[in-house]
Scaffold this motif. Structure first.
Motif, short mmCIF file in Angstrom:
data_model
loop_
_atom_site.label_atom_id
_atom_site.label_comp_id
_atom_site.label_asym_id
_atom_site.label_seq_id
_atom_site.Cartn_x
_atom_site.Cartn_y
_atom_site.Cartn_z
N VAL A 36 0.86 -1.18 0.00
CA VAL A 36 0.00 0.00 0.00
C VAL A 36 0.90 1.23 0.00
O VAL A 36 1.80 1.33 0.82
N THR A 37 0.64 2.16 -0.92
CA THR A 37 1.38 3.42 -0.97
C THR A 37 0.40 4.54 -0.64
O THR A 37 -0.62 4.71 -1.30
N TYR A 38 0.73 5.31 0.39
CA TYR A 38 -0.14 6.41 0.80
C TYR A 38 0.04 7.60 -0.14
O TYR A 38 1.16 7.99 -0.45
N SER A 39 -1.08 8.15 -0.59
CA SER A 39 -1.07 9.33 -1.44
C SER A 39 -1.96 10.37 -0.77
O SER A 39 -3.19 10.24 -0.74
N VAL A 40 -1.33 11.40 -0.23
CA VAL A 40 -2.05 12.42 0.53
C VAL A 40 -2.43 13.56 -0.40
O VAL A 40 -1.59 14.06 -1.15
N LYS A 41 -3.69 13.96 -0.35
CA LYS A 41 -4.15 15.08 -1.17
C LYS A 41 -4.29 16.31 -0.27
O LYS A 41 -4.90 16.24 0.79
N ILE A 42 -3.75 17.41 -0.74
CA ILE A 42 -3.82 18.66 -0.01
C ILE A 42 -5.12 19.36 -0.39
O ILE A 42 -5.45 19.47 -1.58
N PRO A 43 -5.87 19.85 0.61
CA PRO A 43 -7.14 20.50 0.29
C PRO A 43 -6.95 21.79 -0.49
O PRO A 43 -5.96 22.51 -0.30
N THR A 44 -7.89 22.08 -1.37
CA THR A 44 -7.88 23.33 -2.13
C THR A 44 -9.20 24.06 -1.88
O THR A 44 -10.13 23.49 -1.30
N HIS A 45 -9.28 25.29 -2.30
CA HIS A 45 -10.49 26.11 -2.14
C HIS A 45 -10.91 26.20 -0.67
O HIS A 45 -12.05 25.93 -0.32
N LEU A 46 -9.97 26.58 0.18
CA LEU A 46 -10.26 26.71 1.61
C LEU A 46 -10.95 28.04 1.90
O LEU A 46 -10.69 29.05 1.23
N THR A 47 -11.80 28.03 2.92
CA THR A 47 -12.43 29.27 3.37
C THR A 47 -11.39 30.05 4.17
O THR A 47 -10.35 29.52 4.57
N GLU A 48 -11.68 31.32 4.42
CA GLU A 48 -10.76 32.15 5.20
C GLU A 48 -10.58 31.58 6.61
O GLU A 48 -9.49 31.60 7.16
N LYS A 49 -11.64 31.06 7.18
CA LYS A 49 -11.56 30.48 8.53
C LYS A 49 -10.63 29.27 8.53
O LYS A 49 -9.80 29.09 9.42
N GLN A 50 -10.74 28.41 7.51
CA GLN A 50 -9.88 27.24 7.41
C GLN A 50 -8.42 27.65 7.23
O GLN A 50 -7.53 27.07 7.83
N LYS A 51 -8.17 28.68 6.40
CA LYS A 51 -6.81 29.18 6.21
C LYS A 51 -6.24 29.70 7.53
O LYS A 51 -5.07 29.46 7.85
N GLU A 52 -7.06 30.40 8.29
CA GLU A 52 -6.62 30.94 9.58
C GLU A 52 -6.27 29.80 10.55
O GLU A 52 -5.29 29.88 11.28
N LEU A 53 -7.05 28.73 10.55
CA LEU A 53 -6.76 27.58 11.42
C LEU A 53 -5.43 26.94 11.04
O LEU A 53 -4.65 26.56 11.92
N PHE A 54 -5.14 26.85 9.74
CA PHE A 54 -3.84 26.31 9.31
C PHE A 54 -2.70 27.22 9.75
O PHE A 54 -1.64 26.76 10.16
N ARG A 55 -2.92 28.54 9.69
CA ARG A 55 -1.89 29.48 10.15
C ARG A 55 -1.63 29.31 11.64
O ARG A 55 -0.49 29.39 12.10
#
Length: 61
Positions: A36-55
């Motif tokens: 099994v090979t893990y393939s991680v997808k990075i989320p796109t089209h984030l809301t401003e709130k989601q971007k702030e949480l990542f920051r």
């Protein structure tokens, strides 16, 4: 089949599941390994709130 993924698993990490692959040719009851090979997808089209949480997460490190 369910797998438990360890925290901080990186993209491209490979895991071998012994005996969970294809049947072995001309050997009844024997099975090969499944890789099994893990393939991680990075989320796109984030809301401003989601971007702030990542920051916030980034500033913790």
């Amino acid at each position: 089949m369910k797998l438990k993924i360890k925290p901080e698993t990186q993209n491209g990490t490979k895991v071998r599941l012994k005996g969970k692959g294809f049947p072995v040719y001309k050997k009844d009851g024997q099975f090969g390994d499944l890789i099994v090979t893990y393939s991680v997808k990075i989320p796109t089209h984030l809301t401003e709130k989601q971007k702030e949480l990542f920051r916030e997460l980034q500033s913790i490190n």
